[in-house]
Design an enzyme around this catalytic site. Structure first.
Site, PDB file in Angstrom:
ATOM      1  N   LYS A   5      17.376  21.048 -10.356  1.00  0.00           N
ATOM      2  CA  LYS A   5      16.690  19.818 -10.758  1.00  0.00           C
ATOM      3  C   LYS A   5      17.577  18.826 -11.500  1.00  0.00           C
ATOM      4  O   LYS A   5      18.395  19.197 -12.318  1.00  0.00           O
ATOM      5  CB  LYS A   5      15.504  20.151 -11.675  1.00  0.00           C
ATOM      6  CG  LYS A   5      14.367  20.884 -11.012  1.00  0.00           C
ATOM      7  CD  LYS A   5      13.599  20.033 -10.003  1.00  0.00           C
ATOM      8  CE  LYS A   5      12.789  18.951 -10.662  1.00  0.00           C
ATOM      9  NZ  LYS A   5      11.659  19.495 -11.427  1.00  0.00           N
ATOM     10  N   SER A  24      16.450  21.096 -15.528  1.00  0.00           N
ATOM     11  CA  SER A  24      15.296  21.941 -15.807  1.00  0.00           C
ATOM     12  C   SER A  24      15.792  23.255 -16.381  1.00  0.00           C
ATOM     13  O   SER A  24      16.845  23.749 -15.991  1.00  0.00           O
ATOM     14  CB  SER A  24      14.530  22.186 -14.506  1.00  0.00           C
ATOM     15  OG  SER A  24      13.765  23.368 -14.609  1.00  0.00           O
ATOM     16  N   LYS A  50       0.660  -2.991 -39.707  1.00  0.00           N
ATOM     17  CA  LYS A  50       2.094  -2.704 -39.799  1.00  0.00           C
ATOM     18  C   LYS A  50       2.544  -1.578 -38.877  1.00  0.00           C
ATOM     19  O   LYS A  50       3.484  -1.742 -38.112  1.00  0.00           O
ATOM     20  CB  LYS A  50       2.509  -2.332 -41.230  1.00  0.00           C
ATOM     21  CG  LYS A  50       2.102  -3.289 -42.315  1.00  0.00           C
ATOM     22  CD  LYS A  50       2.781  -4.622 -42.216  1.00  0.00           C
ATOM     23  CE  LYS A  50       2.200  -5.575 -43.244  1.00  0.00           C
ATOM     24  NZ  LYS A  50       0.714  -5.705 -43.220  1.00  0.00           N
ATOM     25  N   GLU A  64      10.683   8.190 -16.692  1.00  0.00           N
ATOM     26  CA  GLU A  64       9.400   8.834 -17.029  1.00  0.00           C
ATOM     27  C   GLU A  64       8.984   8.550 -18.468  1.00  0.00           C
ATOM     28  O   GLU A  64       7.816   8.268 -18.755  1.00  0.00           O
ATOM     29  CB  GLU A  64       9.498  10.348 -16.826  1.00  0.00           C
ATOM     30  CG  GLU A  64       9.664  10.748 -15.385  1.00  0.00           C
ATOM     31  CD  GLU A  64       9.958  12.234 -15.287  1.00  0.00           C
ATOM     32  OE1 GLU A  64       9.013  13.005 -15.072  1.00  0.00           O
ATOM     33  OE2 GLU A  64      11.130  12.619 -15.447  1.00  0.00           O
ATOM     34  N   HIS A 109       0.841  -1.223   0.000  1.00  0.00           N
ATOM     35  CA  HIS A 109       0.000   0.000   0.000  1.00  0.00           C
ATOM     36  C   HIS A 109       0.867   1.260   0.000  1.00  0.00           C
ATOM     37  O   HIS A 109       0.454   2.299   0.502  1.00  0.00           O
ATOM     38  CB  HIS A 109      -0.946   0.028   1.197  1.00  0.00           C
ATOM     39  CG  HIS A 109      -1.666  -1.259   1.410  1.00  0.00           C
ATOM     40  ND1 HIS A 109      -2.882  -1.551   0.842  1.00  0.00           N
ATOM     41  CD2 HIS A 109      -1.304  -2.367   2.114  1.00  0.00           C
ATOM     42  CE1 HIS A 109      -3.260  -2.780   1.206  1.00  0.00           C
ATOM     43  NE2 HIS A 109      -2.307  -3.294   1.973  1.00  0.00           N
TER      44      HIS A 109
END
Ligand code: ARG
Length: 467
Positions: free
Chosen positions: A286, A280, A328, A293, A159
């Protein structure tokens, strides 16, 4: 031939509408089957010779001409023409232009319907093999990392809540299990791809005394299809390949999701390496996990392609229908996508750094050894349900006091249960917890190392004897 250059133009008086020509052509995408088309044609021509249907001069000219055409295509000198519709007719008319009447005899005893089915099976077989080889490289990278992280402790989640401590190697081997089943699924699919439709002609077979076994052997097929109507029409092998690919992409997408989480500063479990991340344009701090991703994103198109192929097939009566031409682009896209994702992943993995201290620190939070305390009480003869209740109260107390389980004193623990002794503190450690799960499939470092070594051996053998 009528006023147009079509190979099927005999019964037509007016020429094809130019919009229709553009609508109908598949050469812009099926030209990627040129190699399989040429190999299939050569096998067919040699079989026609061996069955006394074509002369050796004709077959020699056909094979030489086809070999020249292959060279021209490879050197990018070949003139593809939309008005010739597809890869088959482009190559056949180039052949006739080169070798004259012999070229016109190549299509004896076959149809584009068995030709395209053959080409596609040969193509997917080849792509399946290279996919499996790339998968072996990726699995090897995973298993190598699992070996070095066999005793690294991290939180195991259910969970998405900290559940029990596990070893990082164990987690990595779980990923390998997923990919291993994908590999096995592809191998199963290969058996059903590798059946020759050649000789089924348009739908009913051919009236020439052909030898289907001969072309099958030459093209490396393991058998010939048993029913010509089925062989020219069903594309279940295309759907099945795409289904295997979709399973694989779902697995890569799940792995991606974890890599995204683990590389976030909120987890800080891994560093993905600069070579496979981007920055970034606005936020200087960043470092984004783009491979993960994009892979997670690309799973969508492979799943979409599967839905497209299933939908394409579902309304088709026997036998061949032109609808099948629409298989295709989805299947080519699937092939390209999975190969790209597997290769990028395999290249990225060796550069992944595991932040062992952070993983361990995270495993120590969230009362992840609570089950071990309950199991301890069971060993002291307390029924499991009662033990569960007692430990629940201990955890609630620990949360109120802001303590970890192992920080609670023996005297405090006795308030909850007097069967607890000094030896409880061994089971409350993370090391004790993982080491205790010492059975096949368990997270104990010894078992993980064993499993990683066994997986590594299998992969090494696979890499040195590819299919
Ligand atoms: N482009 C066609 C396909 O992909 C090739 C077979 C065409 N056959 C025909 N009779 N028009 O299925």
């Amino acid at each position: 031939m009528s006023g147009q250059n079509k190979l099927w133009g005999g019964r037509f008086e007016a020429s094809t509408d130019s919009m229709m020509e553009q609508f109908s052509q598949s050469v812009q995408f099926d030209k990627r089957l040129y190699n399989e088309d040429i190999n299939g044609s050569m096998a067919h021509a040699r079989m026609l010779l061996s069955c006394g249907i074509l002369s050796s001069e004709d077959v020699e000219s056909i094979c030489q001409g086809l070999e020249q055409i292959r060279g021209e295509i490879e050197r990018d000198e070949f003139q593809w023409s939309n008005s010739l519709e597809d890869v088959h007719m482009n190559i056949e008319s180039a052949l006739t232009a080169k070798v004259g009447d012999a070229g016109k005899k190549l299509h004896t005893g076959r149809s584009r319907n068995d030709q395209i089915a053959t080409d596609l099976r040969l193509y997917l077989r080849g792509q399946l093999d290279s996919t499996c080889q790339a998968l072996t490289v990726l699995q090897t990278a995973l298993v190598d990392l699992a070996k070095s992280e066999a005793s690294t402790i991290m939180p195991g989640f259910t969970h998405m809540q900290p559940a029990q401590p596990v070893t990082c190697g164990h987690h990595l081997l779980a990923w390998n299990e997923m990919l291993e089943r994908d590999y096995q699924r592809f191998q199963e699919c290969r058996k059903r791809i590798n059946i020759s439709p050649l000789g089924c002609a348009a739908l009913a077979g051919t009236s020439y005394p052909i030898d289907r076994e001969m072309t099958a052997v030459e093209l490396g097929f393991s058998s010939v299809s048993a029913n010509s109507l089925d062989a020219v029409s069903d594309r279940d092998f295309v759907m099945e390949f795409n289904a295997c690919a979709a399973f694989l992409m779902v697995h890569l997408s799940r792995i991606s999701e974890e890599l995204v989480l683990w590389s976030s500063p909120a987890f800080d479990f891994i560093d993905l390496g600069d070579a496979f991340c981007t920055g970034s344009s606005i936020m200087p701090q960043k470092k984004n996990p783009d491979v993960a991703e994009i892979t997670r994103g690309k799973s969508a198109r492979v799943i979409g392609n599967l839905v497209a192929l299933l939908t394409l097939m579902k309304g088709q009566p026997l036998s061949y229908n032109r609808d099948n031409q629409e298989d295709k682009e989805p299947i080519f896209d699937t092939v390209d996508t999975i190969q790209l994702c597997i290769r990028v992943y395999a290249a990225m993995f060796p550069g992944v750094t595991i932040k062992r201290d952070n993983m361990k620190k995270a495993a120590a939070t969230g009362y992840s050894t609570a089950t071990d305390l309950a199991d301890y009480l069971v060993r002291k003869n307390i029924p499991f349900r009662d033990a569960h209740e007692i430990v629940g109260k201990v955890v609630s107390f620990a949360i109120q006091q802001g303590l970890a389980l192992e920080q609670i004193t023996l005297a405090q623990l006795h308030e909850f249960c007097d069967a607890i002794d000094e030896d409880v503190f061994e089971v409350l450690t993370l090391e004790g917890s993982v080491a205790a799960r010492n059975h096949i499939g368990g997270t104990a470092p010894d078992r993980v190392l064993e499993a990683a070594q066994a997986a590594g051996k299998l992969l090494d053998a696979r890499a040195s004897h590819p299919v």
